[in-house]
Design a protein around this motif. Structure first.
Motif, PDB file in Angstrom:
ATOM      1  N   THR A   1     -35.026  45.461  25.479  1.00  0.00           N
ATOM      2  CA  THR A   1     -33.878  44.983  26.240  1.00  0.00           C
ATOM      3  C   THR A   1     -33.130  43.937  25.421  1.00  0.00           C
ATOM      4  OG1 THR A   1     -35.232  43.280  27.289  1.00  0.00           O
ATOM      5  CG2 THR A   1     -35.031  45.401  28.439  1.00  0.00           C
TER       6      THR A   1
ATOM      7  N   ASN B   1     -36.815  36.015  21.315  1.00  0.00           N
ATOM      8  CA  ASN B   1     -36.746  34.732  22.008  1.00  0.00           C
ATOM      9  C   ASN B   1     -38.054  33.992  21.747  1.00  0.00           C
ATOM     10  OD1 ASN B   1     -35.056  36.596  24.344  1.00  0.00           O
ATOM     11  ND2 ASN B   1     -34.160  34.661  23.641  1.00  0.00           N
TER      12      ASN B   1
ATOM     13  N   ASP C   1     -36.529  29.878  24.885  1.00  0.00           N
ATOM     14  CA  ASP C   1     -35.989  31.173  24.467  1.00  0.00           C
ATOM     15  C   ASP C   1     -35.022  31.040  23.291  1.00  0.00           C
ATOM     16  OD1 ASP C   1     -37.366  32.676  26.468  1.00  0.00           O
ATOM     17  OD2 ASP C   1     -35.884  32.022  27.946  1.00  0.00           O
TER      18      ASP C   1
ATOM     19  N   HIS D   1     -25.547  37.810  32.763  1.00  0.00           N
ATOM     20  CA  HIS D   1     -26.194  36.505  32.738  1.00  0.00           C
ATOM     21  C   HIS D   1     -25.359  35.506  33.542  1.00  0.00           C
ATOM     22  CE1 HIS D   1     -28.597  38.166  29.491  1.00  0.00           C
ATOM     23  NE2 HIS D   1     -27.500  38.362  28.770  1.00  0.00           N
TER      24      HIS D   1
ATOM     25  N   LYS E   1     -32.753  37.435  25.852  1.00  0.00           N
ATOM     26  CA  LYS E   1     -32.404  36.488  26.904  1.00  0.00           C
ATOM     27  C   LYS E   1     -31.555  35.351  26.322  1.00  0.00           C
ATOM     28  CE  LYS E   1     -36.726  35.869  28.031  1.00  0.00           C
ATOM     29  NZ  LYS E   1     -37.946  35.353  28.726  1.00  0.00           N
TER      30      LYS E   1
ATOM     31  N   GLN F   1     -30.465  31.691  25.294  1.00  0.00           N
ATOM     32  CA  GLN F   1     -31.179  30.480  24.875  1.00  0.00           C
ATOM     33  C   GLN F   1     -30.700  29.303  25.730  1.00  0.00           C
ATOM     34  OE1 GLN F   1     -31.045  29.491  20.567  1.00  0.00           O
ATOM     35  NE2 GLN F   1     -30.000  27.622  21.210  1.00  0.00           N
TER      36      GLN F   1
ATOM     37  N   GLU G   1     -26.432  43.891  30.163  1.00  0.00           N
ATOM     38  CA  GLU G   1     -27.059  42.761  30.829  1.00  0.00           C
ATOM     39  C   GLU G   1     -25.978  41.847  31.394  1.00  0.00           C
ATOM     40  OE1 GLU G   1     -30.157  42.098  31.440  1.00  0.00           O
ATOM     41  OE2 GLU G   1     -31.207  43.561  30.159  1.00  0.00           O
TER      42      GLU G   1
ATOM     43  N   ASN H   1     -28.900  41.540  18.637  1.00  0.00           N
ATOM     44  CA  ASN H   1     -29.369  42.510  19.629  1.00  0.00           C
ATOM     45  C   ASN H   1     -29.480  43.931  19.074  1.00  0.00           C
ATOM     46  OD1 ASN H   1     -29.944  41.185  22.116  1.00  0.00           O
ATOM     47  ND2 ASN H   1     -27.752  40.840  22.431  1.00  0.00           N
TER      48      ASN H   1
END
Length: 656
Positions: free
Chosen positions: A453, A500, A487, A409, A456, A458, A407, A444
């Motif tokens: 997945t 989340n 989240d 971000h 996300k 926070q 991922e 995770n």
């Protein structure tokens, strides 16, 4: 914000005189909350400073106790048995340490796993001061500072005469603690070395802990700039006793549920730091490298696991400070960048019904930030505004599930703060901000397919107002804060996974202060009222809207008394009260609350020439309590980790 002040706070109010803004005692302190050391700067807005003298005169014997007793930072028992308590600023419960960023000389030591920062490896004698910024730090330091930042500043040995100390401490549970320190320096150089050897059986069976540490710094330079090479290495061995059931708390409080379990780890940290002043400009660069190896064994009726992990992180942080003034305006502009590369490998062998693991992960952070501070000296107005942009790339590979996840971000943080002097020692401030936190590799983790997945990030939107008063021998501070979090990363027992959360809210009232009575008696006190709640959310068919977040005590009070009985004799007393809180995993709020507890610690120290002799008693009134408990799935009972009963130690220190 509507927060009720309980009667206990009203009773303490006349005593409150915050150590966070004790300007009369901190005239020579250079605060480094803007990540610079060489350039003289003002105290950051609403910062709390703990000095080396306050640490030495307190009943604290390690950094965790300093933060709890002097800093008012909420902490819980460390399951490992070392003095590395999980920290929680502003009510995050079990994830408090993931939302409270710990730094040493501006470099983060907070873990990117579900593990506590290695505070026990920081010798007390090496500390110049500790800076606590509640609800601030995301602009300068990035992820994990939603609750605030704790920056531990070590002593410089430049211009220091040859000096040192050797101390030994022995006490209950076969406690043996030997420490040594050395400093020497000249006009343009300085060398500091510290070492410690710590052994204790602890209160529980199978909870022996051993710790060996060494740290130091070699520095060249002066007030116009320096280059410093630092290191810190530690070797920890701990036995893990496991939790006690509610029944066992009454019948066998000190027993071990897991008599074969252990955790051993070694870590090393090296840093190269430098600053250079060029007129109004100050340039700085930090380069750091940290490696850690850990082996953990767990044996139960379901089988056993042996986990071996290797962690490495490299950081590079260049920055620039431009300080200028014109007429009655003083301006400081900080511009900087952060680059870090974190890697992780976990190989877990398993037997029985336990799960094996073959996992690796990486995280790369790239950030740019700036902050500008303006002081209008004519009006006593200070304005601070800053922002941060950060790109994070996470990858996680698990061979046995299997799983390959990645991922990216794009994150941001900002802060706007205003402080106004009102005259007669009074000032007021307000602060708005946004912070973020990225889930770590443990949060995770996926044990079975199909894997979700990655979580996300926070995000938190923060608001705070406060006022300060500083008198000749007394001061007072009050603040109100509110944090709306989207989240929020949290382990939810109702869904049996890290998730989340739907929106949550953290709000609170903080009072703190100090009162000096004559030349021999000083009193410091702190009261915190915290409310952490789920704003909405349905998990496992349970609507948690309005429920309390577990492991967040609503009320906390700490009172520290120092009495200089004679010129060479001092008594220090710390009294702390922690109110009721929800058990871990009780997001449904179906179970009764954890009982409140009050703990008193006392220390008597006497100076005899170059020697200091001390006697300390912790949990003076022999209270039975626990700071962590977890409810079972049927909400009929709980497990807990009992804290130590009354225990004592004697120590002797020689300084030269």
């Amino acid at each position: 914000m509507q927060i009720r002040l309980k009667p206990v706070a009203a009773l303490l109010l006349p005593l409150f005189a915050g150590s966070l803004h004790a300007e009369a005692r901190l005239d020579t302190i250079v605060v480094t909350a803007s990540r610079f050391e060489s350039a003289q700067q003002e105290n950051p807005i609403a910062a709390q400073i703990i000095t080396a003298d306050e640490i030495r005169n307190s009943s604290a014997t390690n950094v965790s106790e300093v933060l709890n007793k002097l800093g008012g930072v909420h902490s819980r028992i460390n399951f490992v048995g070392t003095p590395d308590s999980p920290l929680d600023l502003r009510g995050f419960g079990m994830t408090g340490e993931q939302n409270t960023l710990v730094l040493v000389d501006g470099q983060r030591i907070s873990e990117n796993e579900l593990a506590t920062a290695r505070l026990s490896a920081i010798p007390l004698d090496s500390i110049e001061r500790i800076e606590i910024l509640r609800g601030a730090g995301a602009v300068l330091y990035g992820s994990g500072a939603s609750g605030g930042t704790i920056n531990i500043i070590t002593r410089t040995a430049i211009n220091a005469p040859l000096s040192g100390n050797v101390s030994t401490r022995v006490g209950s549970h076969d406690l043996r603690d030997i420490r040594g320190g050395f400093r020497a320096g000249g006009e343009m150089w300085g060398l500091r070395l510290n070492t410690q050897r710590f052994r204790t059986d602890n209160y529980r069976d199978n909870n022996r802990s051993e710790l060996d540490t060494a740290s130091g710094e070699l520095r060249f330079g002066n007030r116009n700039g320096f280059v410093a090479l630092g290191f810190n290495v530690d070797d920890q061995k701990s036995r893990l006793p496991g939790a006690r059931t509610e029944a066992l708390l009454h019948s066998d409080r000190r027993g071990a549920t897991t008599p074969d379990d252990y955790l051993n780890s070694k870590s090393q940290r090296f840093s190269l730091r430098g600053e250079k002043r060029l007129g109004e400009l100050t340039l700085a660069l930090d380069i750091g490298r940290r490696d850690k190896r850990a082996d953990m064994y767990n044996n139960s009726a379901w089988g056993s696991t042996l986990a071996r992990t290797d962690v490495g992180v490299t950081t590079v942080s260049p920055r620039l400070l431009w300080q200028t003034g014109f007429d009655q305006v003083v301006n400081s502009l900080t511009v900087g960048a952060d680059w870090s590369h974190w890697s992780y490998d976990n190989d877990t062998a398993a037997t029985g019904f336990m799960s094996a693991l073959d996992e690796s992960g990486k995280q790369k952070n790239r950030a740019f930030y700036l902050r500008n501070d303006v002081h209008l000296t004519a009006t006593g107005t200070r304005i601070s505004i800053g922002g941060r942009k950060e790109n994070v790339r996470q990858t996680q590979h698990e061979r046995l599930v299997p799983r390959d996840a990645a991922e990216k971000h794009a994150l941001s943080a900002y802060e706007l703060a205003l402080q106004q002097e009102l005259g007669a020692g009074f000032s007021a401030y307000g602060r708005l901000g946004r912070s973020f936190r990225v889930a770590n590799i443990d949060e995770n983790r996926c044990w079975s397919a199909p894997c979700p997945t990655l979580l996300k990030p926070q995000r938190s939107h923060d608001r705070e107002i406060g006022a300060r008063w500083q008198g000749g021998k007394a001061s007072l501070g009050v603040s109100l804060f509110e944090m709306d979090i989207d989240d929020e990363i949290h382990y939810n027992h109702l869904s049996f996974s890290n998730i989340n959360l739907s929106p949550t809210r953290h709000r609170g009232l903080e009072l703190e202060g100090r009162l000096l009575i004559g030349d021999s008696l000083d009193i410091a006190a702190r009261y915190t009222r915290t409310q952490a709640r789920f704003r909405q959310g349905i998990y496992g068919g349970v609507d948690v809207s309005g429920n309390d977040v577990p492991l967040v005590p609503k009320d906390r009070v700490s009172l520290t008394l120092g009495w200089q009985v004679f010129a060479a004799t001092r008594i220090g007393l710390n009294l702390s009260y922690t109110g009721r809180q929800r058990y871990d995993n009780d997001q449904a709020n179906r179970f009764r609350q954890m009982p409140a507890y009050t703990v008193a610690d006392i220390k008597i120290a006497h100076d005899l020439g170059d020697w200091r002799l001390a006697l300390g008693v912790n949990n003076l009134f022999d209270r039975k309590f626990y700071s962590y408990g977890i409810v079972n799935g049927t909400y009929t009972s709980f497990n807990a980790y009992p804290e130590d009963r009354r225990n004592a130690y004697v120590s002797a220190e020689y300084r030269f």
